[in-house]
Design an enzyme around this catalytic site. Structure first.
Site, mmCIF file in Angstrom:
data_model
loop_
_atom_site.group_PDB
_atom_site.id
_atom_site.type_symbol
_atom_site.label_atom_id
_atom_site.label_comp_id
_atom_site.label_asym_id
_atom_site.label_seq_id
_atom_site.Cartn_x
_atom_site.Cartn_y
_atom_site.Cartn_z
ATOM 1 N N ASN A 1 1.169 70.673 63.673
ATOM 2 C CA ASN A 1 1.208 71.200 62.635
ATOM 3 C C ASN A 1 0.587 71.008 61.370
ATOM 4 O OD1 ASN A 1 3.160 72.634 60.554
ATOM 5 N ND2 ASN A 1 2.957 70.879 59.257
ATOM 6 N N GLU A 2 -0.390 72.015 60.895
ATOM 7 C CA GLU A 2 -1.715 72.237 60.203
ATOM 8 C C GLU A 2 -2.618 71.154 60.381
ATOM 9 O OE1 GLU A 2 -0.723 71.681 56.077
ATOM 10 O OE2 GLU A 2 0.210 73.748 55.822
#
Length: 407
Positions: free
Chosen positions: A143-144
């Protein structure tokens, strides 16, 4: 197919510094191990409140999230740890030769969601009370995350997961921003690895004007690359978290932007406002889509407008023209029904002609208009006749029209 037609729910397991395991979130609730939470950090102490007791209790774990998605008719997208912690903070890395347990956790999660009674983790799901599979279709890897250290880890996950579960659609990450060096590196990687991801997860939390300036963002994206999943976005009305509001202007600019994603629905396959839920007076972040307390839930203008956007959606986009740049339009068709969305981003009332290549009848219509700072809005029936020659659009409004062709 319009990109917003698919209702999704994203849940992430990537941030805690001890790289928590999804298996800790299932089984008897009272036996689940409490875990530290990133939002306990001092930098996230917001609104004069303490979050010292803001632990992850896992009272809602992966099993409950899968059930939640099933209950609301959403497609679940678990985002799993790829052997990296948050790069904004410790940026810890698991050595490549020690990633095997993390990859196995991903395989076990897929088996838990989709496996039958003959599989170890499918059997555990059944024992918890859910005999049928959850029909998991998507998984995000990280995530990110960004940089070469991310993609070399992503490729290890991708190779093994695709070999065992070729039907699972993998989602890679474009990082934390909508442009810049890290973003460009992600697209360079995708250009050289076009078959290693179904979609790329793009995130942007921007001021409302950014959404208006980026309506055509995806018009010229390379269609040979992985598709786009806008996994987190929201219009932020202030740089100060304490001052950010779920107001009508933010919602209006977001749905104006969504007309652009629908025009590019062949490539932008999913969009997801974030965050989804927050408990009033117990949050470190705002705005959020839906608020709740111990007794009530409070839907925001952002929620109501996106709900209507998803309901007035067909299967195929329809070409249209409008010479007023303040009117943003999306039109789609399903069977004999045509769905039209008209977003007036100006303060002025507008009079427009509605001309179709066939005779038509208006079946139903709704509009939402409010002052830009309003945080409560209502969808009301629009005053549109069955066979209108023209339409009146109020300033800062969104109008939804469903019409059918007359034979």
């Amino acid at each position: 197919m319009p990109s917003i037609i698919l209702l999704i729910s994203v849940f992430t397991l990537t941030v805690p510094s001890d790289t928590s395991n999804w298996k800790d979130t299932i089984g008897p609730v009272e036996e689940r191990k409490t875990n530290w939470n990133r939002w306990q950090s001092e930098e996230y102490q917001r609104l004069g409140r303490s979050s010292a007791d803001y632990f992850q209790s896992y009272g809602i774990g992966f099993y409950e999230y899968f059930q939640f998605c099933e209950d609301i008719g959403a497609a679940p997208i678990p985002v799993i740890n790829c052997g990296m912690t948050c790069q904004w903070h410790e940026a810890l890395l698991i050595d490549l030769d020690k990633l095997a347990p993390f990859v196995q956790d991903a395989l076990n999660l897929i088996e838990f969601a989709n496996g039958d009674k003959t599989s170890e983790w499918g059997k555990k799901r059944i024992e918890m009370g859910h005999e049928e599979p959850f029909n998991l279709e998507y998984i995000g890897i990280g995530n990110e995350q960004w940089g070469n250290e991310y993609f070399e880890r992503y490729e290890i996950f991708q190779k093994i997961i695709n070999k065992k579960y070729p039907d699972i659609k993998l989602i890679t990450s474009a990082g934390w921003n909508d442009r810049g060096q890290d973003y460009d590196l992600a697209y360079d990687w995708m250009n050289n690895n076009k078959d290693k991801a179904y979609a790329v997860d793009e995130h942007f939390y921007k001021e409302p004007e950014w959404f208006l300036k980026n309506l055509n963002r995806y018009d010229n994206y390379d269609r040979s690359l992985p598709k786009v999943f806008i996994g987190e976005y929201a219009a932020h009305t202030s740089a100060d978290i304490n001052q950010r509001k779920n107001n009508w202007y933010a919602a209006l600019t977001e749905v104006a932007f969504l007309t652009g994603t629908e025009h590019n629905a062949d490539h932008v396959v999913m969009t997801c406002y974030a965050p989804l839920l927050a408990k009033s007076n117990h949050q470190q972040w705002q705005p959020n889509l839906i608020w709740f307390d111990n007794e009530n839930t409070y839907a925001t203008p952002n929620y109501y407008i996106q709900k209507l956007f998803s309901e007035y959606t067909g299967e195929y986009m329809v070409s249209h023209e409008c010479d007023d740049c303040d009117i943003k339009i999306s039109a789609s068709i399903s069977g004999d029904k045509l769905f039209i969305k008209l977003v007036n981003i100006s303060a002025e009332n507008k009079e427009i002609c509605l001309i179709c290549d066939k005779k038509f009848k208006v079946e139903k219509s709704f509009e939402i208009h409010a002052e830009t700072k309003d945080e409560i809005v209502h969808a009301l029936p629009a005053e549109i006749s069955e066979h209108p020659d023209s339409l009146s659009l109020k300033g800062y409004s969104v109008t939804f029209i469903e019409i059918t062709a007359e034979k």
